[in-house]
Design an enzyme around this catalytic site. Structure first.
Site, mmCIF file in Angstrom:
data_model
loop_
_atom_site.group_PDB
_atom_site.id
_atom_site.type_symbol
_atom_site.label_atom_id
_atom_site.label_comp_id
_atom_site.label_asym_id
_atom_site.label_seq_id
_atom_site.Cartn_x
_atom_site.Cartn_y
_atom_site.Cartn_z
ATOM 1 N N GLU A 1 88.680 43.882 63.032
ATOM 2 C CA GLU A 1 89.210 44.567 64.202
ATOM 3 C C GLU A 1 90.008 43.571 65.039
ATOM 4 O O GLU A 1 89.457 42.527 65.423
ATOM 5 C CB GLU A 1 88.045 45.165 65.003
ATOM 6 C CG GLU A 1 87.314 46.232 64.207
ATOM 7 C CD GLU A 1 85.833 46.356 64.567
ATOM 8 O OE1 GLU A 1 85.433 45.903 65.656
ATOM 9 O OE2 GLU A 1 85.079 46.900 63.728
ATOM 10 N N GLU B 1 82.365 48.474 60.813
ATOM 11 C CA GLU B 1 81.824 47.199 60.322
ATOM 12 C C GLU B 1 81.255 47.275 58.904
ATOM 13 O O GLU B 1 81.409 46.336 58.119
ATOM 14 C CB GLU B 1 80.751 46.679 61.289
ATOM 15 C CG GLU B 1 81.300 46.122 62.608
ATOM 16 C CD GLU B 1 81.735 47.197 63.592
ATOM 17 O OE1 GLU B 1 81.441 48.392 63.351
ATOM 18 O OE2 GLU B 1 82.367 46.857 64.610
ATOM 19 N N ASP C 1 76.940 40.859 67.910
ATOM 20 C CA ASP C 1 76.099 42.017 68.245
ATOM 21 C C ASP C 1 76.410 43.231 67.372
ATOM 22 O O ASP C 1 75.552 44.079 67.158
ATOM 23 C CB ASP C 1 76.311 42.403 69.710
ATOM 24 C CG ASP C 1 76.085 41.224 70.621
ATOM 25 O OD1 ASP C 1 75.063 41.183 71.304
ATOM 26 O OD2 ASP C 1 76.943 40.298 70.633
ATOM 27 N N TYR C 2 77.650 43.332 66.895
ATOM 28 C CA TYR C 2 78.051 44.521 66.134
ATOM 29 C C TYR C 2 77.809 44.374 64.640
ATOM 30 O O TYR C 2 78.105 45.282 63.865
ATOM 31 C CB TYR C 2 79.508 44.875 66.437
ATOM 32 C CG TYR C 2 79.721 45.048 67.921
ATOM 33 C CD1 TYR C 2 78.799 45.778 68.676
ATOM 34 C CD2 TYR C 2 80.777 44.451 68.588
ATOM 35 C CE1 TYR C 2 78.935 45.914 70.043
ATOM 36 C CE2 TYR C 2 80.927 44.590 69.959
ATOM 37 C CZ TYR C 2 80.004 45.317 70.682
ATOM 38 O OH TYR C 2 80.140 45.441 72.032
ATOM 39 N N ILE C 3 77.268 43.239 64.280
ATOM 40 C CA ILE C 3 76.984 43.030 62.862
ATOM 41 C C ILE C 3 75.869 43.969 62.399
ATOM 42 O O ILE C 3 75.705 44.216 61.215
ATOM 43 C CB ILE C 3 76.623 41.551 62.598
ATOM 44 C CG1 ILE C 3 77.031 41.165 61.167
ATOM 45 C CG2 ILE C 3 75.148 41.263 62.827
ATOM 46 C CD1 ILE C 3 77.071 39.683 60.922
ATOM 47 N N HIS D 1 77.276 41.440 74.301
ATOM 48 C CA HIS D 1 78.257 40.396 74.003
ATOM 49 C C HIS D 1 77.627 39.020 74.070
ATOM 50 O O HIS D 1 78.330 38.016 74.151
ATOM 51 C CB HIS D 1 79.464 40.473 74.944
ATOM 52 C CG HIS D 1 80.265 41.711 74.701
ATOM 53 N ND1 HIS D 1 80.013 42.888 75.358
ATOM 54 C CD2 HIS D 1 81.263 41.971 73.832
ATOM 55 C CE1 HIS D 1 80.835 43.818 74.921
ATOM 56 N NE2 HIS D 1 81.596 43.298 73.995
#
Ligand SMILES: Cc1ncc(C[n+]2csc(CCOP(=O)(O)OP(=O)(O)O)c2C)c(N)n1
Ligand SMILES: [Mg+2]
Length: 803
Positions: free
Chosen positions: A494, A525, A550-552, A592
């Site tokens: 992204e 993701e 955090d978005y993993i 974050h």
């Protein structure tokens, strides 16, 4: 006589007949395996069976369209396909059912996976690539439904890269991107998010992916009305259909018992996908489950008599047989003869597989019995050992566990005695245990000479007048060098492409290397990860970027179930040397500044987890990884891009070693172990501690998986006799993992004068804002006070209480 075959090519009736009868035999062989397979489970010779009965005929059509160099990414129903492409024999099928741990007998996974999980060998003995263009390829299956989807996207995308990016040596992987990635999925599993994410992404990317939905209206006992809107997956995907104005999908609907229509459907799909790289969805309807879902239940519990009768009538093998006779390819009598021959072949193959599986263990049983008798003679508890021996002798086809139980338990009766017989028994047990352990535990990581741990450190070098620059410049210039050196590398995520990532570590590189190699992706993701896995399995060197650590979590299932297990579940026969790049640890706000390192470490054994404290270290990790053949996750410090670092002058060359710790400050009073962003605070606290006469030694672990392979931390503790592990994860997270290694693996408890401790973030997610951070994560003051407290406890006179 010439007939119009479904392929519309005119071939002679005799040739077509030969092909039809070959298909008939494969279908019957596959079905017979399913029927006998279920019996093997019910009689206790195998643990669990999940078979491809009721899905035979479409797989024959798929196999016809499948060419060398193509890849399959599918699920447990595909035994007929594997047989049709020549990658699954009757013996292999039963070896898988029995969990035969010999890779020769059970090439799919050496017994590590349940039967019905298929894969081919992409690698030679030494871990190097085979020529994948000379074989038909199947990526190794995983059990979670739809987990094959993200990987499928990458397998398809590789063709696009090979077709459109110049300079890559594609010899072993592609012929101008003509290869198709063929997916299969059950109707119910299309309910999973991974399915939808992949479908959308493949439509956007326009990659040669053909996904077949095997629709039998059920997902175990749950009917389509609970699974799929309108109970019809192709109906609700209609918006994806391409037209003159818009690219999209070709959607084909076909009945699963209609042999000529299936052949036509698959030929059409192949032509579209190979030629134009447009994705195709084939909805194969009206399939059945003659024996129900698996051996663990009976379908009579949830299918009514009407449904069961319909399934008997529309069984694809039954319909195919009717078609063969109606079209004069054979007669009832001839087919009956074929059926009988195949029944015998399958029975014989099953027996051969059982013998091959059991014989090595029978041999071991025979070896052990005299050793037990001799040991009994030398024991005061002779009868007890003889009874263990007798129990073992009575087992007709023993497994390793039963043999080792007898051997190891007999040692209980030999405690305190010494004899030659006992020594021999122990040596036999040790050899059999360690050999067997390797059978079940090898290949979690690469065992080739390109494994990441064998890549040696190369230090960054600096010119005399090296300036300090924003650290992101170091990453950028190093990536530039990487893309220049390795044409097979590509990065995507992204905001990765046009703006060169949110922190500009790739600034300007899309202009230089093109939008296929430095690419923006949708916000998705799991499939970013899947793109990486699939492309890495086809010889490319992808770097998948997850915008923030955090978005993993969205990609974690794919990382944990697919990427981390790949080498292990194929016993080193497939690899995906994917680099996952992300940034995390510390910024502000609940999403974050997470540092869920314990969770990641626990779920990702099989992937190296690297936590560089600055961007020079991070760049060095990328350089190391590109020399290696293994997957890794690199977590850059989110708050480090604008900090100054000295500009090295050997970009692309310096390498950070993996699994090696670094002492970044020497000291004598206490060893502080940490990593990533936290280190800057630890260093600050250590400077303050110097002022009160405490000399702390600071060790940066750099790499969490693997951790300190040279056992250097204990060497520091031998000197300081005290230990504090500091990180930003929750209590009991990565800090506990590190502590376990230091205490248990490195035996540091022998050298400790104070209680070993951890200092972590709070249990909750980090609150937003500077104060939120201060009260959520360890601060320099927290670190100072914790260490001072340890010193005060050890010597209150020298270090009087702070408060
Ligand atoms: C993520 C996940 N959830 C649940 C399961 C258990 N499970 C195995 S197969 C299956 C049903 C799948 O149905 P479908 O996709 O229609 O395939 P079919 O078996 O009917 O061919 C379920 C729920 C699983 N393997 N993975
Ligand atoms: Mg189903």
């Amino acid at each position: 006589m010439q007939i119009e075959t479904p392929s519309k090519k005119s071939i002679s009736f005799e040739d077509f007949k030969t092909e039809v009868l070959k298909d008939y035999k494969t279908a019957v062989t596959s079905r017979e395996c399913s029927l006998l397979g279920r019996r093997e489970v019910l009689t206790g010779k195998a643990k669990f069976g999940i078979f491809g009965d009721g899905k035979e005929i479409p797989q024959l059509a798929l196999a016809k369209a499948f060419k060398n160099g193509d890849f399959r990414s599918g699920y447990y129903r595909d035994q007929t396909f594997m047989m049709a492409i020549g990658e699954l024999s009757i013996e292999n099928f039963f070896a898988g059912l029995y969990a035969d741990s010999s890779i020769e007998n059970e090439p799919m996974s050496a017994g590590r996976q349940m039967g019905g999980h298929f894969g081919t060998h992409s690698l030679n003995e030494d871990g190097s690539w085979k020529n994948l263009m000379l074989q038909k390829n199947s990526s190794a299956d995983t059990s979670p439904t739809a987990s094959q989807m993200p990987r499928l996207l990458g397998l398809a995308q590789a063709s696009k890269i090979y077709r459109n990016v110049d300079g890559i040596n594609a010899e072993k992987f592609s012929d101008n991107g003509n290869e198709i990635a063929w997916g299969t999925i059950g109707n119910a599993s299309t309910s999973e998010g991974h399915f939808w994410e992949t479908i959308n992404a493949a439509g956007v990317l326009q990659v040669p992916m053909v996904i077949s939905v095997w629709d039998d209206e059920y997902g175990i006992s749950v009917h389509a009305r609970h699974q799929t809107t309108k109970e019809n997956i192709s109906e609700i995907l209609k918006g994806f259909q391409r037209d003159e104005e818009n690219k999209g999908y070709e959607i084909i609907v076909v009945n699963g018992w209609d042999y000529p229509a299936l052949i036509e459907a698959y030929e059409k799909a192949a032509e579209i996908a190979r030629g134009s790289h447009a994705p195709v969805l084939i909805h194969v309807r009206e399939l059945t489950q003659p024996q129900g879902h698996s051996t663990s239940g009976s379908q009579e519990r949830y299918k009514n008599e009407d449904r069961l009768a319909w399934e008997r009538e529309f069984d694809c093998n039954v319909k195919f047989r009717e078609w063969v006779i109606e079209n004069n390819f054979s007669t009832q009598e001839e087919l009956e003869k074929i059926d009988q021959e195949i029944k015998k072949q399958v029975r014989d193959g099953k027996k051969a597989a059982w013998t091959a599986y059991t014989q090595p263990m029978v041999k071991k049983q025979k070896e052990l019995l005299p050793l037990l008798i001799n040991a009994a003679e030398s024991s005061g508890k002779k009868d007890a050992i003889l009874s263990l021996k007798n129990e073992l002798a009575e087992i007709k086809d023993p497994i390793k566990k039963e043999i080792l139980i007898a051997a190891r338990k007999s040692l209980h009766y030999l405690i305190g005695s010494n004899s030659d017989a006992k020594t021999k028994l122990i040596a036999w047990i040790d050899a059999y245990t360690s050999g067997s352990q390797r059978i079940f535990s090898s290949n979690l990581y690469s065992e080739s000479n390109q494994n990441a741990l064998s890549i040696k450190e190369v230090k960054p070098t600096y010119s005399n007048d090296a300036r300090g620059v924003d650290a992101r410049i170091i990453l950028r210039d190093n990536f530039d060098k990487i893309f220049e050196t390795y044409p097979e590398t590509l990065i995507f995520g992204e905001d990765t492409g046009k703006i060169g990532d949110v922190n500009q570590g790739l600034e300007g590189l899309q202009n230089k290397y093109g939008s296929l190699r430095v690419a923006d992706t949708g916000i998705r993701e799991a499939t970013i990860l899947g793109q990486g896995i699939g492309m890495a399995m086809r010889g490319l060197r992808p770097i998948a970027e997850i915008q923030y650590l955090d978005y993993i979590l969205y990609a974690l299932q794919t990382m944990s179930d697919d990427l981390a297990t790949l080498q292990y579940r194929t016993k080193g026969k497939q690899k995906a040397p994917l680099i996952v790049r992300t940034r995390g640890h510390r910024l502000e706000g609940i999403w974050h500044s997470g540092s869920p390192m314990g969770a990641l470490v626990h779920l990702l054994h099989g992937i190296h987890i690297l936590v560089p404290r600055n961007m020079t270290k991070a760049a060095g990790f990328y350089n190391t990884l590109l020399e290696a053949d293994e997957p890794a996750l690199v977590i850059e410090c989110l708050n480090g891009y604008r900090l100054k670092e000295k500009l090295p002058n050997n970009f692309g060359e310096f390498r950070t070693p993996i699994g090696v710790v670094e002492t970044i400050k020497e000291g004598t009073d206490i060893t502080l172990v940490s990593y990533g962003s936290t280190l800057r605070l630890v260093e600050e606290a250590a400077r303050d501690l110097e002022e009160v006469g405490i000399h702390a030694e600071i060790i940066d672990v750099q790499s969490l998986l693997p951790l300190d392979i040279n056992k250097d931390i204990v060497k520091s503790i031998e000197k300081t006799n005290r230990l504090l592990v500091i990180d930003e994860d929750v209590p009991g997270g990565a800090s506990a993992y590190i502590l376990q290694n230091i205490l248990e693996v490195q035996n540091a408890y022998l050298h400790l004068d104070s209680k070993p401790q951890t200092l972590t973030a709070k249990e909750h997610r980090p609150s937003y804002g500077t104060d939120g951070d201060y009260f959520s994560k360890p601060s320099a003051e927290d670190i100072f006070e914790k260490i001072y407290g340890i010193m005060n406890e050890s010597d209150p006179e020298q270090y009087p209480a702070l408060k």
